[in-house]
Design a protein around this motif. Structure first.
Motif, short mmCIF file in Angstrom:
data_model
loop_
_atom_site.label_atom_id
_atom_site.label_comp_id
_atom_site.label_asym_id
_atom_site.label_seq_id
_atom_site.Cartn_x
_atom_site.Cartn_y
_atom_site.Cartn_z
N LEU A 72 0.84 -1.20 0.00
CA LEU A 72 0.00 0.00 0.00
C LEU A 72 0.87 1.25 0.00
O LEU A 72 1.59 1.51 0.96
CB LEU A 72 -0.93 -0.02 1.22
N LYS A 73 0.80 2.01 -1.08
CA LYS A 73 1.71 3.14 -1.24
C LYS A 73 0.99 4.46 -1.50
O LYS A 73 1.29 5.47 -0.87
CB LYS A 73 2.70 2.87 -2.38
N ASP A 74 0.06 4.49 -2.45
CA ASP A 74 -0.62 5.74 -2.76
C ASP A 74 -2.03 5.45 -3.26
O ASP A 74 -2.38 4.31 -3.58
CB ASP A 74 0.16 6.56 -3.79
N SER A 75 -2.84 6.52 -3.35
CA SER A 75 -4.25 6.35 -3.69
C SER A 75 -4.48 5.89 -5.12
O SER A 75 -5.56 5.41 -5.45
CB SER A 75 -4.99 7.68 -3.46
N SER A 76 -3.46 6.02 -6.00
CA SER A 76 -3.63 5.57 -7.38
C SER A 76 -3.77 4.06 -7.48
O SER A 76 -4.21 3.54 -8.50
CB SER A 76 -2.43 6.05 -8.23
N PHE A 82 -15.59 7.23 -8.37
CA PHE A 82 -15.53 8.06 -7.17
C PHE A 82 -14.09 8.53 -6.93
O PHE A 82 -13.14 7.76 -7.12
CB PHE A 82 -16.05 7.29 -5.96
N THR A 83 -13.98 9.77 -6.50
CA THR A 83 -12.67 10.39 -6.29
C THR A 83 -12.20 10.17 -4.85
O THR A 83 -12.91 10.52 -3.90
CB THR A 83 -12.73 11.90 -6.58
N ILE A 84 -11.02 9.61 -4.72
CA ILE A 84 -10.42 9.39 -3.40
C ILE A 84 -9.59 10.63 -3.05
O ILE A 84 -8.62 10.96 -3.74
CB ILE A 84 -9.55 8.13 -3.38
N GLU A 85 -9.98 11.31 -1.98
CA GLU A 85 -9.27 12.53 -1.59
C GLU A 85 -8.00 12.20 -0.80
O GLU A 85 -6.95 12.82 -1.00
CB GLU A 85 -10.19 13.42 -0.77
N LYS A 86 -8.10 11.26 0.11
CA LYS A 86 -6.93 10.81 0.86
C LYS A 86 -7.25 9.47 1.51
O LYS A 86 -8.42 9.05 1.53
CB LYS A 86 -6.52 11.84 1.92
N TRP A 87 -6.23 8.81 2.02
CA TRP A 87 -6.44 7.50 2.63
C TRP A 87 -5.39 7.29 3.72
O TRP A 87 -4.36 7.96 3.77
CB TRP A 87 -6.32 6.38 1.59
N ASN A 88 -5.67 6.34 4.60
CA ASN A 88 -4.69 5.96 5.62
C ASN A 88 -5.05 4.57 6.16
O ASN A 88 -6.19 4.09 5.99
CB ASN A 88 -4.63 6.98 6.76
N THR A 89 -4.08 3.92 6.76
CA THR A 89 -4.31 2.64 7.43
C THR A 89 -4.38 2.89 8.93
O THR A 89 -3.55 3.63 9.47
CB THR A 89 -3.20 1.62 7.12
N LEU A 90 -5.35 2.28 9.58
CA LEU A 90 -5.49 2.46 11.02
C LEU A 90 -4.37 1.71 11.73
O LEU A 90 -3.85 0.70 11.23
CB LEU A 90 -6.85 1.96 11.48
N PRO A 91 -3.97 2.18 12.92
CA PRO A 91 -2.76 1.63 13.56
C PRO A 91 -2.93 0.23 14.15
O PRO A 91 -1.93 -0.43 14.40
CB PRO A 91 -2.47 2.65 14.67
#
Length: 427
Positions: A263-267, A281-290
């Motif tokens: 997992l590196k970037d939203s692309s 749908f447009t992904i504005e940002k993402w993250n993985t929960l800890p």
């Protein structure tokens, strides 16, 4: 003279006789030696087996109980436990059973995985509306849970005695020459008591006391809590309403921990929703929960998705498609891997055509390809088809004793030549 001739004649005859005896003896000696040298020794048979089911051994020749064919002998000189450098197999057997090999290559694993996901509210856009002072409700606007409200939409009208008293104090000080500090202190007390900035500015501009106050929605969103009624008393900690924003929303998915390193970037992500199969749908940002779910061994990935048209409703099903590639590594077909549970092996082919088992460590797997450590070399040949033949022959010769135990030849009942015997354990 006659006696001398007779002596010579006797000597010549004796020489001829002795020479003949020696020649005959020498002939028999040398020919018998050649026969001893050329006479083949009898090959020792370890047991018999069916080439189509080589993991079962028999102690007598006969017909195979599995196929309509004769059992084949396994000879002691075909390889033994002393052959630690691999085994050889009859080329005819190799061809008949379709044994195939492939080269170890360097490349990248390709991942294209679709993971179930779900739509939820964006918790960053969540407000709790309170009066923050005691009073009672004069009017409740016709709203309920699930209603959509704009920013500034009136929710309730309330009367709060504390606010009325503070307004009176402000007007009294401002009319009798109260200092700026005193006036500022009264206004600050009203702010802390929950009076809106709009009502405070109305007090300063109109210099009139307001007794009924309208509490409005501070953001645009959906009402998720609202249970007030006209005429109710309201305490300072009573929740007037809860409102959650609808744009953007969150889409969450549980991703296997084994591919978290990819997992590196939203692309890499693509969102699809069954309700709108043709909508992107447009992904504005993402993250993985800890935190990691220890039961499912998955990580939660949360994507913030644009929802200006509000098509995405919290609770909807969605799918997260991950398209990515691994770093460069050594690759082999997954079908070449022999996994015993404790160890992983492959069968390699050396320069002399011997089949040699090698222990490996599979790092990652995708699309029937396995990424391995530096246990093999690029270009090395591994067996991908016909492994049961190699496995059986290796068990017979003892070359894979480290991989699994070998059973003794099966006992056949007296008079029942070629009956079925117990198969190898581990198959």
């Amino acid at each position: 003279m006659a006696s001398l001739k007779l002596k010579y004649t006797a000597m010549i005859a004796s020489s001829l006789i002795i020479g003949g005896v020696i020649s005959v003896a020498a002939y028999h000696y040398f020919t018998s030696g050649q026969k001893m040298e050329t006479q083949p020794t009898e090959r020792k048979v370890l047991f018999w087996y069916d080439p189509m089911k080589p993991d079962t051994k028999f102690d007598k020749p006969g017909k195979s109980p599995f196929m309509d064919m004769d059992l084949v002998p396994k000879y002691a000189d075909e390889g033994g436990s002393e052959n630690s450098q691999g085994i050889r197999i009859d080329p005819t057997q190799i061809q008949n059973l379709g044994l195939k090999t492939e080269k170890v290559r360097s490349g990248r694993l390709t991942y294209s995985q679709t993971i179930p996901a779900n739509v939820s509210f964006n918790e960053y856009q969540f407000v709790i509306v309170q009066a923050r002072s005691e009073g009672f409700i004069e009017k409740v606007y016709p709203l309920t849970i699930g209603d959509k409200v704009k920013k500034g939409t009136p929710l309730v009208e309330i009367t709060i005695p504390q606010w009325v008293e503070a307004q009176s104090e402000y007007l009294l000080l401002s009319g009798t020459g109260g200092s700026a500090t005193q006036l500022k202190g009264v206004l600050e007390r009203l702010r802390l008591a929950g009076m809106s900035e709009e009502d405070i500015q109305h007090l300063r501009s109109t210099r009139s006391i307001q007794t009924r106050f309208t509490i409005k929605a501070p953001i645009e969103g959906v009402i998720t809590a609202f249970d007030l009624r006209s005429g109710m008393n309201i305490s300072k900690d009573k929740v007037v309403a809860q409102i959650q924003g609808m744009d953007p929303v969150w889409i969450s998915a549980a991703v296997p921990e084994s591919i978290a390193y990819l997992l590196k970037d939203s692309s890499q992500f693509e969102i699809s929703v069954p309700a709108y199969p043709d909508k992107k749908f447009t992904i504005e940002k993402w993250n993985t929960l800890p935190s990691l779910d220890q039961t499912t061994r998955t990580l939660q990935v949360r994507l913030q998705v644009d929802n200006k048209d509000e098509l995405l409703k919290p609770g909807m099903n969605a799918y997260l498609k991950l398209n990515t590639q691994s770093p460069e590594m050594l690759l082999i077909p997954s079908q070449a891997v022999i996994d015993t549970g404790n160890e992983q092996h492959v069968i390699t082919v050396d320069a002399d055509g011997r089949f040699v088992p090698k222990e490996i460590k599979v790092l990652h797997e995708s699309r029937h390809q396995s990424g391995i450590g530096s246990d093999l070399s690029e270009g090395e040949a591994v067996v991908v088809s016909g492994l049961f033949l190699i496995d059986s022959e290796a068990n017979i010769s003892g070359a894979l004793d480290r991989m699994r135990h070998t059973d003794k030849p099966a006992e056949m009942a007296p008079g029942m030549t070629g009956l079925s015997a117990n198969a190898h354990s581990g198959h």
